[in-house]
Enzyme design. Structure first.
Site, PDB file in Angstrom:
ATOM      1  N   HIS A  28       0.859  -1.178   0.000  1.00 24.47           N
ATOM      2  CA  HIS A  28       0.000   0.000   0.000  1.00 24.47           C
ATOM      3  C   HIS A  28       0.897   1.230   0.000  1.00 24.47           C
ATOM      4  CE1 HIS A  28      -3.893   1.937   0.477  1.00 24.47           C
ATOM      5  NE2 HIS A  28      -3.247   2.837   1.181  1.00 24.47           N
ATOM      6  N   GLU A 165      -2.826 -12.765   5.979  1.00 22.82           N
ATOM      7  CA  GLU A 165      -2.491 -11.646   6.873  1.00 22.82           C
ATOM      8  C   GLU A 165      -3.598 -11.277   7.856  1.00 22.82           C
ATOM      9  OE1 GLU A 165       1.295 -11.386   5.082  1.00 22.82           O
ATOM     10  OE2 GLU A 165      -0.613 -11.967   4.231  1.00 22.82           O
ATOM     11  N   TYR A 167      -6.889 -10.740   7.116  1.00 18.43           N
ATOM     12  CA  TYR A 167      -7.989  -9.958   6.551  1.00 18.43           C
ATOM     13  C   TYR A 167      -9.249 -10.837   6.428  1.00 18.43           C
ATOM     14  CZ  TYR A 167      -4.586  -6.281   5.585  1.00 18.43           C
ATOM     15  OH  TYR A 167      -3.640  -5.292   5.717  1.00 18.43           O
ATOM     16  N   ARG A 215      -3.781 -15.450  -2.492  1.00 22.25           N
ATOM     17  CA  ARG A 215      -2.731 -15.328  -1.471  1.00 22.25           C
ATOM     18  C   ARG A 215      -3.200 -16.034  -0.210  1.00 22.25           C
ATOM     19  NH1 ARG A 215       0.777  -9.926  -0.143  1.00 22.25           N
ATOM     20  NH2 ARG A 215       1.640 -10.584   1.861  1.00 22.25           N
ATOM     21  N   HIS A 253      -1.553  -9.799  10.909  1.00 21.39           N
ATOM     22  CA  HIS A 253      -1.024  -8.517  11.386  1.00 21.39           C
ATOM     23  C   HIS A 253      -1.006  -8.435  12.914  1.00 21.39           C
ATOM     24  CE1 HIS A 253      -0.332  -6.748   7.571  1.00 21.39           C
ATOM     25  NE2 HIS A 253      -1.588  -6.630   7.215  1.00 21.39           N
ATOM     26  N   GLN A 340      11.054   1.999   7.954  1.00 20.34           N
ATOM     27  CA  GLN A 340      10.933   3.378   8.402  1.00 20.34           C
ATOM     28  C   GLN A 340      10.160   4.281   7.444  1.00 20.34           C
ATOM     29  OE1 GLN A 340      15.388   3.308  10.040  1.00 20.34           O
ATOM     30  NE2 GLN A 340      14.457   5.290  10.304  1.00 20.34           N
ATOM     31  N   ASP A 404      35.961  13.204   4.461  1.00 19.14           N
ATOM     32  CA  ASP A 404      35.550  12.709   5.768  1.00 19.14           C
ATOM     33  C   ASP A 404      36.781  12.553   6.650  1.00 19.14           C
ATOM     34  OD1 ASP A 404      32.771  11.327   6.897  1.00 19.14           O
ATOM     35  OD2 ASP A 404      34.578  10.618   7.919  1.00 19.14           O
ATOM     36  N   LYS A 564      11.951  10.618  30.727  1.00 19.89           N
ATOM     37  CA  LYS A 564      10.525  10.735  30.442  1.00 19.89           C
ATOM     38  C   LYS A 564       9.746   9.700  31.253  1.00 19.89           C
ATOM     39  CE  LYS A 564      10.866  12.405  25.649  1.00 19.89           C
ATOM     40  NZ  LYS A 564      12.298  12.168  25.345  1.00 19.89           N
ATOM     41  N   ALA A 658      18.721   7.971   9.499  1.00 17.73           N
ATOM     42  CA  ALA A 658      19.242   7.833   8.147  1.00 17.73           C
ATOM     43  C   ALA A 658      18.175   8.143   7.111  1.00 17.73           C
ATOM     44  CB  ALA A 658      19.787   6.424   7.935  1.00 17.73           C
TER      45      ALA A 658
END
Length: 672
Positions: A28, A165, A167, A215, A253, A340, A404, A564, A658
């Site tokens: 997605h 998964e 669903y 699937r 999931h 990420q 560097d 925290k 990164a």
């Protein structure tokens, strides 16, 4: 000579032939929901041009209630068909084939109108679904068939019915989510009726000369999941119902077992598809953590599958197949399975992209076009931001010099790759080194840059990174038992048997994993499966061990602290944070929030927690207390009246980010 002969072999489906054995798995992206169909077409066309054998789109809802969230894309109207036709035309123009995935989220749908076989709320959604009655079930089946027919009208070469998964279709299959006592529940024959009817009805709607992928969940990894005999029974019935290909899904999931994160060993689940081979006569596709052509070749040559599904690797490099076919695997930008910029973005409602490749899903607005006015550009800092800036600038035709102070390329990526479960970062550093070596970039390592050395350059890009923040705890300089995360991850200092890690951000969690893990289970599939309680689904329903996770004992006793008061690790990646927290819990790491650091003594660290002073005995105290931007060179240039661009950690010191660094470097270099 044919490189990777099994992977590059055509696959004859009878009525059509796939040019190789690679499937770009469904992802997605969020592009369809934006309504920019030129961008959608450009994204898929790039992967078709790059050689993907068959592409599967992100999940398209068959109806409003089945969308993964309100407003999720589907194929409902004539205008939708016209929009999708833009995509299929572009893919076909590049010699590719593309199937549309039909996904009904069932109780996973993030909205109050979600439906399911039984009214059982999912642990990953706040909404309790409405139980379908007989008429409702018929509507859902009919909507699948309508979606398949519309996909064919829109020019797709096939559809994939999402049956894994966790669903909707998966929810009918297991007693975990199907408590019905009518003809759609109870016995397995009844529970699999929904899946079979969907396949039959879709085949009837599209005719015989159309790819129909099912699937299937090969291993559920949830309590009361399917037995292996049930999975095989379903696969055989799906074939009879008209499926062309059987694709693989791994885990629901909601499963508390990682299945695609970077800490999962490569090709970790190909054993289950190998067992399926021979049970059905249609091609079987294997999936999950296959990110290199050699891995894919070995999977196929060992008879684990007829075809290999790779999703995120096509985000990292749309030319994956073309480079593999040309015998240049070292040039493939590697998927490091970090999640990420892809899954974390998806589950946060952001547009998908890729840490390694910022152009992913941005093909129409981020382009590295040749420059008409070549410049002399200095890039100071060979971490991820500087490396990407240098490579893009060089690709565009600028004359680049990369400096560097270290003796090696990679910056803080060289620390990340030392963390157990992050071995994929070795490949990312190697790819950067290969890319730099094959470029026209002048590299000057082991060089401390001064302002006068930058005279004569048209542009100066500073990617000088970060330095550790000093928490200035009383006593930290007095006893020799305090080190920084850099000392530990670069192997300059060894921690004792009892360690305290101060700071529970991403770096703190990485250091805690490093300290508690003697040998990375990511490098040993058997040990990794034992650590997470994964067994053979022939033996245990759903592939979960009755014993639960069986991790190796921790290498050290570790306490992880933060100021925290919130739960440690709360701000880690949306789709991977739970894995890091669970890993440390399995290693008996004591995690505490809401503490203040009073003083360090030879005995350990004195803290105040809930207004109570206490000693945490420790041999070693590791400081992971944040970073400060390294801007001394930038400040010196500013004082001298010289302009520069500051990117990466030198711009914003935020953990070891990164993703932001590489994106920033690429976009700056694309604009010069």
């Amino acid at each position: 000579m044919t490189h990777y002969p099994h992977l590059m072999a055509p696959l004859d489906l009878g009525f059509t032939t796939l040019r190789n054995r690679t499937l770009m798995g469904s992802m997605h992206t969020g592009l369809e929901e934006r309504g920019d169909w030129d961008a959608v077409a450009a994204f898929y066309a790039a992967r078709a041009k790059g050689g993907a054998g068959l592409i599967v789109t992100g999940g398209m809802a068959p109806n409003v209630e089945g969308g993964v969230y309100p407003g999720a894309a589907g194929l409902f109207t004539d205008q939708d068909i016209a929009n999708h036709r833009k995509v299929t035309d572009r893919v076909h123009a590049e010699g590719g084939k593309i199937a549309m995935q039909i996904l009904n989220a069932g109780r996973y749908a993030y909205g109050p109108n979600c439906i399911a076989p039984s009214a059982i709320k999912s642990p990953i959604s706040p909404f309790k679904p409405t139980e379908l009655d007989a008429a409702g079930i018929e509507k859902q089946i009919a909507d699948y068939a309508t979606a398949a027919a519309r996909a064919k009208e829109a020019g797709y070469d096939g559809v994939e019915i999402m049956g894994s998964e966790g669903y909707l279709i998966n929810q009918f299959l297991v007693t975990h989510t199907n408590r019905r006592d009518d003809s759609w529940g109870g016995s397995y024959e009844n529970r699999m009726r929904f899946a079979i009817e969907v396949v039959k009805r879709c085949r009837s709607a599209v005719g015989s000369d159309f790819i129909l992928i099912y699937r299937i969940s090969m291993i559920d990894l949830i309590p009361n999941g399917s037995t292996w005999d049930e999975v095989v029974q379903l696969a055989k019935e799906v074939e009879k119902a008209g499926a062309t290909i059987l694709n693989t899904g791994i885990g629901w999931h909601e499963a508390r077992v990682p299945t695609i994160a970077t800490s999962v060993p490569r090709a970790a689940f190909t054993d289950v598809t190998k067992r399926m081979m021979g049970e059905v006569s249609i091609p079987v596709i294997t999936s999950n953590r296959i990110n290199h052509p050699q891995v894919a070749e070995e999977v196929l040559s060992e008879g684990c599958a007829d075809m290999v599904s790779m999703a995120r690797p096509f985000l990292a490099d749309p030319d994956f197949v073309a480079k593999a076919s040309a015998g240049k695997p070292q040039e493939i930008a590697p998927c490091i399975a970090c999640n990420q910029a892809c899954l974390d973005h998806t589950f946060s409602g952001k547009l998908t992209s890729c840490l390694v490749n910022p152009r992913a899903c941005h093909e129409t607005e981020l382009n590295y076009t040749p420059t008409e006015t070549p410049k002399s550009i200095a890039v100071v800092g060979a971490g991820p931001a500087g490396l990407m800036a240098a490579l893009v600038a060089d690709q565009r035709g600028h004359k680049v010099t990369l400096f560097d102070k270290s003796e090696e390329l990679g910056g803080q990526l060289n620390m990340a790759k030392q963390v157990p479960g992050k071995e994929e970062f070795f490949g990312l550093v190697d790819w950067f080194k290969t890319s730099i070596a094959s470029s026209d970039i002048t590299v000057r390592l082991d060089t401390e840059v001064t302002p006068d050395m930058l005279d004569g350059f048209d542009e100066v890009i500073l990617a000088t990174g970060v330095t550790p923040r000093d928490p200035e705890i009383p006593g930290q300089e007095d006893h020799g038992n305090v080190v920084t995360y850099i000392d530990v991850l670069r192997g300059m200092r060894t921690a004792g048997p009892r360690a305290v890690v101060i700071g529970a951000g991403g770096i703190g969690f990485d250091v805690a994993e490093y300290l508690t893990t003697a040998i990375s289970p990511t490098l040993n599939l058997t040990e990794w499966k034992e650590e997470w309680g994964i067994t053979d689904p022939v033996q245990d329903r759903g592939g979960l061990s009755p014993k639960g996770p069986q991790p190796e004992p921790p290498a050290r006793q570790v306490t992880l602290l933060q100021r925290k008061s919130e739960k440690p690790g709360k701000r880690l990646g949306k789709t991977t944070g739970w894995i890091h927290r669970a890993t440390l819990q399995m290693k008996a790491v004591k995690m505490m929030g809401g503490v203040s650091y009073d003083r360090i003594t030879p005995e350990g660290l004195w803290i105040t927690k809930d207004n109570e002073l206490q000693l945490i005995e420790a041999d070693t105290i590791v400081l992971c207390t944040g970073q400060l931007s390294e801007r001394s060179l930038a400040d010196a240039l500013e004082t001298a009246g010289k302009s520069c661009h500051v990117i990466g950690g030198a711009d914003v010191a935020a953990e070891l980010d990164a993703k932001r660094a590489i994106d920033q470097g690429a976009r700056l270099a694309a604009s010069l």
